[in-house]
Write a protein that holds these residues in place. Structure first.
Motif, mmCIF file in Angstrom:
data_model
loop_
_atom_site.group_PDB
_atom_site.id
_atom_site.type_symbol
_atom_site.label_atom_id
_atom_site.label_comp_id
_atom_site.label_asym_id
_atom_site.label_seq_id
_atom_site.Cartn_x
_atom_site.Cartn_y
_atom_site.Cartn_z
ATOM 1 N N GLU A 94 -18.987 5.254 -6.262
ATOM 2 C CA GLU A 94 -17.488 5.531 -5.971
ATOM 3 C C GLU A 94 -16.997 6.890 -6.585
ATOM 4 O O GLU A 94 -16.468 7.525 -5.980
ATOM 5 C CB GLU A 94 -16.531 4.582 -5.768
ATOM 6 C CG GLU A 94 -16.781 3.364 -5.038
ATOM 7 C CD GLU A 94 -16.859 3.725 -3.533
ATOM 8 O OE1 GLU A 94 -16.144 4.224 -3.140
ATOM 9 O OE2 GLU A 94 -17.663 3.014 -2.730
ATOM 10 N N TYR A 152 -15.946 10.439 -4.828
ATOM 11 C CA TYR A 152 -14.766 11.067 -4.897
ATOM 12 C C TYR A 152 -14.801 12.416 -5.721
ATOM 13 O O TYR A 152 -13.678 12.863 -5.968
ATOM 14 C CB TYR A 152 -13.458 10.068 -5.122
ATOM 15 C CG TYR A 152 -13.451 8.963 -4.056
ATOM 16 C CD1 TYR A 152 -12.787 9.225 -3.034
ATOM 17 C CD2 TYR A 152 -13.671 7.596 -4.425
ATOM 18 C CE1 TYR A 152 -12.676 8.342 -1.704
ATOM 19 C CE2 TYR A 152 -13.673 6.711 -3.585
ATOM 20 C CZ TYR A 152 -13.100 7.102 -2.210
ATOM 21 O OH TYR A 152 -12.593 6.037 -1.366
ATOM 22 N N LYS A 198 -9.499 2.417 -6.421
ATOM 23 C CA LYS A 198 -9.952 1.490 -5.614
ATOM 24 C C LYS A 198 -10.502 0.332 -6.061
ATOM 25 O O LYS A 198 -10.754 0.058 -7.217
ATOM 26 C CB LYS A 198 -11.175 2.172 -4.833
ATOM 27 C CG LYS A 198 -11.921 1.468 -3.648
ATOM 28 C CD LYS A 198 -13.116 2.148 -3.158
ATOM 29 C CE LYS A 198 -13.963 1.416 -2.029
ATOM 30 N NZ LYS A 198 -14.651 2.212 -1.294
ATOM 31 N N THR A 199 -10.142 -0.846 -5.422
ATOM 32 C CA THR A 199 -10.342 -2.180 -5.881
ATOM 33 C C THR A 199 -11.942 -2.538 -5.583
ATOM 34 O O THR A 199 -12.101 -2.289 -4.303
ATOM 35 C CB THR A 199 -9.776 -3.370 -4.958
ATOM 36 O OG1 THR A 199 -8.158 -3.251 -5.399
ATOM 37 C CG2 THR A 199 -10.040 -4.851 -5.422
ATOM 38 N N ARG A 210 0.877 -1.195 0.172
ATOM 39 C CA ARG A 210 0.117 -0.218 -0.074
ATOM 40 C C ARG A 210 0.749 1.170 0.174
ATOM 41 O O ARG A 210 0.428 2.382 -0.696
ATOM 42 C CB ARG A 210 -0.799 -0.038 1.109
ATOM 43 C CG ARG A 210 -2.251 -1.053 1.195
ATOM 44 C CD ARG A 210 -2.834 -0.867 2.293
ATOM 45 N NE ARG A 210 -4.017 -2.081 2.361
ATOM 46 C CZ ARG A 210 -5.113 -2.133 3.019
ATOM 47 N NH1 ARG A 210 -5.358 -1.254 3.946
ATOM 48 N NH2 ARG A 210 -5.682 -3.189 2.905
ATOM 49 N N LYS A 227 -8.154 8.898 -6.667
ATOM 50 C CA LYS A 227 -8.159 7.527 -5.844
ATOM 51 C C LYS A 227 -8.357 6.380 -6.636
ATOM 52 O O LYS A 227 -8.738 6.501 -7.918
ATOM 53 C CB LYS A 227 -9.637 7.591 -5.047
ATOM 54 C CG LYS A 227 -9.650 6.462 -4.133
ATOM 55 C CD LYS A 227 -8.959 6.308 -2.854
ATOM 56 C CE LYS A 227 -9.240 5.201 -1.973
ATOM 57 N NZ LYS A 227 -8.366 5.405 -0.908
#
Length: 226
Positions: free
Chosen positions: A162, A166, A142-143, A93, A140
């Motif tokens: 999502e 964002y 994101k999985t 990460r 961002k």
């Protein structure tokens, strides 16, 4: 008979080596020993770290080893396994955060270069949405979904929910094929069409959807969307 950690010369103990020279001087075995902290009844912590690495094969393989498999290795157990997996995930990460922080994405190649190392070696399909601002900078990544070895289930609403969260103005998506072949399936093509439609409706356009294989990728923009 193997030496216990306290029986090693001070200069060879991982903590002391770190204090004197920093992490750069530590071997993979040293680092694993620090994370494991203790050995078992029959093994010193250093021997346990050595056996662990031999059993798994490499640090890259270790980062993709399941909790169940890791826990069953002699001397490891669930607590040590969770510690190792957590440390490796934290490292991933940190690296990914550094790579994507306001990274500007111009095309599929840029997207591949940012995410390929993380996704290529995975044994399960991961679908990642990348949310962009008006300068094509990553806000961002994101999985959205993790699937089985050969199938994933994701819906456009999950992605665009999502995107709105964002405040994204553009979107790119990618997923890996664990087989290593990036050729899109019929389902991949149909799903991309639905993403394009949803993006046009919400005025958050899909710029591309790429599929990552082994050292290669397929871009829907290059093949279909131009």
């Amino acid at each position: 008979m193997s030496l216990k950690m306290k029986e090693l010369p001070t200069s060879e103990r991982p903590r002391e080596k770190f204090k004197q020279s920093g992490f750069q001087k530590l071997s993979d075995i040293d680092l694993l020993s620090l994370l494991l902290r203790t050995g078992s009844k029959d093994l010193s912590v250093r021997d346990l770290a050595t056996n662990l690495l031999l059993e798994i094969g490499s640090l890259n393989e270790l980062s993709n080893t399941s909790l169940e498999r890791l826990s069953k290795i002699k001397g490891v157990g669930e607590v040590k396994a969770i510690t190792l997996i957590s440390a490796l995930e934290l490292g991933k990460r940190a690296m990914m955060s550094e790579k994507i922080d306001r990274k500007r994405i111009h095309n599929a190649k840029d997207l591949f270069e940012v995410f390929s190392c993380e996704l290529m070696s995975l044994s399960q399909e991961h679908f990642v949405a990348v949310f962009l601002n008006n300068k094509n900078e990553i806000i961002k990544a994101k999985t959205i979904f993790i699937g089985s070895a050969n199938r994933s289930v994701v819906h456009p609403r999950d992605i665009y929910k999502e995107a709105i969260k964002y405040s994204a103005v553009k979107l790119m998506c990618l997923h890996n094929h664990p087989s290593g072949d990036p050729t899109p399936s019929v389902e991949d093509t149909a799903f991309t069409s639905r993403l394009i439609e949803a993006g046009n409706l919400l005025q958050i356009p899909l710029l591309d959807h790429i599929i990552i294989g082994h050292n290669s990728y397929y871009s829907f923009y290059d093949h279909v969307m131009k």
